[in-house]
Design a protein around this motif. Structure first.
Motif, mmCIF file in Angstrom:
data_model
loop_
_atom_site.group_PDB
_atom_site.id
_atom_site.type_symbol
_atom_site.label_atom_id
_atom_site.label_comp_id
_atom_site.label_asym_id
_atom_site.label_seq_id
_atom_site.Cartn_x
_atom_site.Cartn_y
_atom_site.Cartn_z
ATOM 1 N N ARG A 164 0.828 -1.209 0.000
ATOM 2 C CA ARG A 164 0.000 0.000 0.000
ATOM 3 C C ARG A 164 0.862 1.258 0.000
ATOM 4 O O ARG A 164 0.481 2.279 -0.557
ATOM 5 C CB ARG A 164 -0.924 0.012 1.216
ATOM 6 C CG ARG A 164 -2.071 -0.980 1.131
ATOM 7 C CD ARG A 164 -3.167 -0.622 2.096
ATOM 8 N NE ARG A 164 -3.694 0.716 1.849
ATOM 9 C CZ ARG A 164 -4.562 1.335 2.654
ATOM 10 N NH1 ARG A 164 -4.973 0.738 3.756
ATOM 11 N NH2 ARG A 164 -4.992 2.542 2.361
ATOM 12 N N ARG A 165 2.012 1.193 0.639
ATOM 13 C CA ARG A 165 2.891 2.369 0.693
ATOM 14 C C ARG A 165 3.535 2.629 -0.662
ATOM 15 O O ARG A 165 3.699 3.785 -1.074
ATOM 16 C CB ARG A 165 3.973 2.152 1.760
ATOM 17 C CG ARG A 165 5.015 3.251 1.829
ATOM 18 C CD ARG A 165 4.405 4.543 2.346
ATOM 19 N NE ARG A 165 5.407 5.585 2.485
ATOM 20 C CZ ARG A 165 5.763 6.441 1.534
ATOM 21 N NH1 ARG A 165 5.185 6.359 0.331
ATOM 22 N NH2 ARG A 165 6.668 7.371 1.749
ATOM 23 N N TYR A 166 3.918 1.552 -1.382
ATOM 24 C CA TYR A 166 4.587 1.689 -2.678
ATOM 25 C C TYR A 166 3.812 0.890 -3.732
ATOM 26 O O TYR A 166 4.236 -0.207 -4.126
ATOM 27 C CB TYR A 166 6.027 1.202 -2.602
ATOM 28 C CG TYR A 166 6.829 1.825 -1.484
ATOM 29 C CD1 TYR A 166 7.268 3.137 -1.580
ATOM 30 C CD2 TYR A 166 7.142 1.105 -0.338
ATOM 31 C CE1 TYR A 166 8.011 3.721 -0.548
ATOM 32 C CE2 TYR A 166 7.882 1.681 0.688
ATOM 33 C CZ TYR A 166 8.307 2.988 0.580
ATOM 34 O OH TYR A 166 9.032 3.562 1.585
ATOM 35 N N PRO A 167 2.665 1.377 -4.165
ATOM 36 C CA PRO A 167 1.856 0.606 -5.139
ATOM 37 C C PRO A 167 2.604 0.411 -6.449
ATOM 38 O O PRO A 167 3.237 1.322 -6.977
ATOM 39 C CB PRO A 167 0.609 1.492 -5.320
ATOM 40 C CG PRO A 167 1.011 2.852 -4.865
ATOM 41 C CD PRO A 167 2.041 2.655 -3.807
ATOM 42 N N GLY A 168 2.528 -0.823 -6.951
ATOM 43 C CA GLY A 168 3.114 -1.148 -8.244
ATOM 44 C C GLY A 168 4.619 -1.315 -8.242
ATOM 45 O O GLY A 168 5.233 -1.384 -9.309
ATOM 46 N N LYS A 169 5.233 -1.392 -7.074
ATOM 47 C CA LYS A 169 6.699 -1.427 -7.030
ATOM 48 C C LYS A 169 7.257 -2.781 -6.619
ATOM 49 O O LYS A 169 8.288 -3.219 -7.146
ATOM 50 C CB LYS A 169 7.205 -0.350 -6.072
ATOM 51 C CG LYS A 169 8.711 -0.127 -6.127
ATOM 52 C CD LYS A 169 9.122 1.073 -5.296
ATOM 53 C CE LYS A 169 10.623 1.324 -5.389
ATOM 54 N NZ LYS A 169 11.057 2.486 -4.576
ATOM 55 N N TYR A 170 6.598 -3.460 -5.698
ATOM 56 C CA TYR A 170 7.177 -4.696 -5.163
ATOM 57 C C TYR A 170 6.260 -5.905 -5.353
ATOM 58 O O TYR A 170 6.387 -6.889 -4.629
ATOM 59 C CB TYR A 170 7.470 -4.524 -3.666
ATOM 60 C CG TYR A 170 8.516 -3.475 -3.379
ATOM 61 C CD1 TYR A 170 9.848 -3.677 -3.737
ATOM 62 C CD2 TYR A 170 8.177 -2.274 -2.764
ATOM 63 C CE1 TYR A 170 10.806 -2.710 -3.478
ATOM 64 C CE2 TYR A 170 9.124 -1.300 -2.502
ATOM 65 C CZ TYR A 170 10.441 -1.525 -2.861
ATOM 66 O OH TYR A 170 11.391 -0.571 -2.615
ATOM 67 N N GLU A 171 5.345 -5.839 -6.328
ATOM 68 C CA GLU A 171 4.428 -6.964 -6.518
ATOM 69 C C GLU A 171 5.138 -8.239 -6.976
ATOM 70 O O GLU A 171 4.556 -9.321 -6.948
ATOM 71 C CB GLU A 171 3.338 -6.600 -7.535
ATOM 72 C CG GLU A 171 2.213 -5.746 -6.988
ATOM 73 C CD GLU A 171 2.609 -4.272 -6.855
ATOM 74 O OE1 GLU A 171 3.759 -3.940 -7.181
ATOM 75 O OE2 GLU A 171 1.779 -3.462 -6.404
ATOM 76 N N GLY A 172 6.389 -8.116 -7.379
ATOM 77 C CA GLY A 172 7.122 -9.295 -7.842
ATOM 78 C C GLY A 172 7.368 -10.324 -6.754
ATOM 79 O O GLY A 172 7.703 -11.490 -7.056
ATOM 80 N N ILE A 173 7.199 -9.972 -5.510
ATOM 81 C CA ILE A 173 7.446 -10.927 -4.428
ATOM 82 C C ILE A 173 6.178 -11.698 -4.060
ATOM 83 O O ILE A 173 6.206 -12.540 -3.162
ATOM 84 C CB ILE A 173 7.990 -10.216 -3.179
ATOM 85 C CG1 ILE A 173 6.926 -9.309 -2.557
ATOM 86 C CG2 ILE A 173 9.223 -9.412 -3.514
ATOM 87 C CD1 ILE A 173 7.337 -8.720 -1.227
#
Length: 747
Positions: free
Chosen positions: A441-450
């Motif tokens: 939620r803090r960084y949307p679209g940045k760490y979804e790879g995990i």
């Protein structure tokens, strides 16, 4: 000392009442040096200490009160204090006989009248002992006879007697507040604030503070003249006296910035004291005075000076450390610059108790910033491999919070969380999942790879909070996870047996899945099954209502339902997890007390305790005035008492208008029995602006900071997607810069 203790140990043996009585009677015959009486009384006092009832010996012990030996008198008075309160029926038979003595039969006084004689004894120790003993027996016949003697002792020539009498006034006030006010004892205490002896001044301050802390007591406030006199007495006072004097400075309301700055410069030297209580009380006084300053350079200097003493407290024992840590946690929220460069001082040691470690962990997170994020993260990674489960959980959660707070460190924090997930330790994986949800939620679209890594550990999740967090991730990213319908179907299998938190998360996640994949028959069957369970088989009203809401939205207009359910969510941050500014200012007035450890105002957990508040004045800075919290005071029947005679008069301030200054005349002091009285106990000039209670212009509904609400059985259900209970990340407030926040904290 050890030899004396060894000799006295033989007295701690259970004895019989008749034996003690016989020994006392035998001692009267041949005991010229009173050694036998002293030995018997030691045995009796030892039995009282062990909890044995010695009250049947009341009359026999009282016979020894005329003994001229000081040690015997002390034990008799101790016996009298012990049973005077618990045996009022017996003391009524004895007290009148030695208090009500007329001058005509003075020569025929028995031993029972020696207490009255002791109040006028040439030895100041005996005079003080007698007046103290009488004040400890809260019985009307004693307190009534005590009044004249106490008044004389308050003006005694010996400072030891005066300082003892000052404390006795507080005891008398506790027994009968209104009578103590009518007798003028409060005014006598007030006059003792300008005594030449520092110990007398400190005890007078202690007594007035105790009286002022009662909800039904008079309001104890200081003016500038008396505050300066108290500061002058600091150097000659004992440690306890310094604590009382420093604490009383919070009862002075500066009218000018220069007054607060001058007093702060005199208090700051106390930060070098060796006693931790004096240091914390000095910090409390400085934090209070800083609200009335405008010199930013001086404020920054005071903040720097407060840091080293606080760090020094961490070298004390674990109990003192914990008290210091709980106070530091409040201080750095209000004044972040105090310890901004001392984060290493809060790194945990291997032998720290768990409660100290957890407190240090929270402070480490609070002090973390871009400059020290790397070393804080390295330390947290070490803690995540410890054996203590609670400590490891907190460390893992702190890594996630660090990623949310310090954006440049987010990549390193994610790498660290992935390493922890690879350990396959159940409780570590679950905490990592919880904080990862907030990172998404803090960084949307940045760490979804995990996300695939998280899905691989789905079977390891058995706690409600972790399972709810994982379900939220599955629903939020249902369009990016290929087998999300299978995963949710497995999770829904035990829907009826799951906790409410997980049920709410599953319900929302299934609806999101249906919106993403509305054409899938599997998805349709899944959402129908969950909605049917939620609306027909669940008793929880929140869950049932949410189920009906989703069902109707999907049935009436699926496109609108998609806009609502999949609406863009605001990013979150932990910058707003600081305590409310007004509540924080109020709590800092209790630094070094139980309130600072519980992080609650004392009036919420101590019966009849009076709260504290910042009082508005021309010197109060604008940011503090904007968040003022005023207290509600009980409305007691008003019985004003006019006391003749002025007290210490404060010089006229230069800021007064000429006409106003000319019209000001000393007036009789009003000692009100109601807490709503806004007159200053020590301000005889009638200054309307000085020392008045704040609250004008503030609605009553906002008076209390900590309002105890009725228990809500469903209070936790609304937090289905919340990760934390005490430090939940909140939406970022629009507008404003971080530099503005720091300016607000500085003032």
């Amino acid at each position: 000392m050890s030899t004396q203790q060894g000799q006295d140990a033989k007295f701690f043996q259970r004895g019989k009442i008749e034996e003690f009585r016989a020994e006392l009677q035998a001692a009267e015959a041949k005991d010229k040096k009173y050694q036998k009486r002293k030995t018997v009384l030691k045995k009796i006092v030892a039995n009282i200490t062990m909890g044995n009832d010695m009250s049947p010996l009341f009359h026999d012990v009282i016979q020894c009160i005329g003994t001229p030996l000081l040690e015997v008198k002390k034990m008799v008075y101790l016996f009298l204090i012990s049973y005077g309160r618990s045996k009022p029926d017996q003391i009524h038979l004895v007290i009148p006989s030695f208090l009500q003595v007329s001058s005509s039969n003075f020569s025929r006084m028995s031993d029972h009248s020696n207490v009255l004689k002791d109040c006028n004894d040439p030895n100041p120790l005996i005079r003080a002992l007698a007046i103290r003993t009488m004040s400890y027996i809260p019985i009307p016949v004693v307190t009534e006879s005590l009044s004249d003697q106490l008044r004389h002792c308050l003006k005694d020539r010996d400072p030891y007697v005066r300082k003892t009498a000052a404390i006795c006034v507080a005891k008398v006030y506790t027994a009968d507040p209104r009578k103590a006010e009518r007798k003028g004892f409060v005014e006598l205490l007030r006059d003792m604030l300008i005594d030449d002896n520092a110990t007398v001044v400190a005890n007078a301050v202690a007594a007035l503070s105790e009286i002022g802390d009662r909800q039904d007591g008079v309001i104890f406030k200081l003016n500038l003249t008396i505050a300066n006199r108290l500061l002058a007495a600091l150097g000659e006072s004992s440690e306890w006296g310094q604590i009382y004097i420093l604490d009383s400075l919070l009862r002075y309301v500066p009218e000018h910035h220069s007054d607060a700055e001058m007093m702060a410069e005199r208090v700051i030297v106390q930060l070098q004291h060796a006693n931790s209580a004096v240091v914390l009380t000095s910090i409390k006084a400085l934090l209070y005075l800083m609200n009335y300053m405008e010199n930013r350079r001086l404020i920054d200097y005071i903040c720097r000076k407060m840091g080293p003493p606080l760090v020094t407290l961490l070298s004390s024992g674990p109990e003192v450390q914990y008290v210091a840590l709980r106070n530091i946690l409040l201080i750095i929220q209000r004044r972040p610059t105090v310890l901004k460069n001392d984060v290493k001082a809060f790194f945990c040691k291997y032998n720290d108790p768990i409660y100290v470690k957890l407190a240090k962990l929270e402070i480490m997170y609070r002090l973390a910033r871009e400059e020290n994020a790397r070393e804080v993260l390295a330390e947290l990674e070490e803690y995540a491999s410890e054996v203590d489960v609670d400590f490891v959980r907190k460390a893992v959660r702190s890594i996630g919070r660090l990623a949310i707070k310090v954006e440049p460190a987010a990549d390193k924090c994610i790498e660290s969380l992935l390493k922890l997930i690879e350990t396959k330790v159940t409780y570590v994986v679950q905490e990592a999942v919880i904080v990862t949800k907030d990172i998404f939620r803090r960084y949307p679209g940045k760490y979804e790879g995990i996300i695939p890594t998280l899905c691989e550990n789905l079977d390891a999740l058995d706690e409600p909070e972790a399972k709810a967090a994982m379900v939220w991730i599955l629903g939020q990213f249902a369009d990016r996870i290929e087998n999300v319908d299978e995963l949710l179907d497995d999770l829904v299998y035990n829907f009826l047996d799951e906790p409410a938190e997980v049920q709410l998360a599953l319900l929302t996640a299934v609806v999101k899945l249906f919106i993403y994949k509305a054409q899938s028959e599997v998805t349709k069957a899944l959402v129908h099954k969950v909605l049917k369970w939620a609306t027909e088989d669940i008793d929880n009203p929140d869950l049932r209502d949410r189920g009906f809401m989703y069902w109707r939205m999907l049935a009436m207009n699926p496109s609108v339902a998609a806009e609502i359910v999949l609406a863009e969510k605001p990013a979150i941050t932990t910058d707003s997890d600081r305590m409310d500014r007004g509540a924080l200012d109020q709590l800092l007035l209790h630094t070094g007390t139980l309130g600072s450890i519980y992080h609650k105002n004392p009036e919420t957990f101590i019966r009849n305790a009076a709260g504290r508040e910042l009082v508005d004045s021309p010197a109060l800075n604008a940011n503090s005035r904007a968040v003022l919290v005023s207290l509600t005071r009980p409305q007691l029947p008003s019985t004003a008492i006019s006391v003749q005679g002025p007290g210490p008069i404060e010089p006229t301030r230069p800021s007064l208008q000429p006409d106003e200054a000319a019209n000001k005349t000393p007036q009789p002091i009003l000692v009100e029995s109601t807490r709503s009285d806004e007159r200053d106990l020590l301000d005889v000039e009638g200054d309307d602006g000085a020392g008045g209670d704040s609250g004008d212009g503030y609605p009553d509904g906002d008076d209390d900071v900590a309002v105890v609400k009725a228990a809500d059985p469903y209070a936790e259900l609304g937090g289905a997607f919340g990760g934390y209970t005490t430090d939940a990340p909140q939406p970022v407030k629009g507008g404003g810069s971080r530099s503005g926040d720091l300016d607000d904290l500085l003032f």
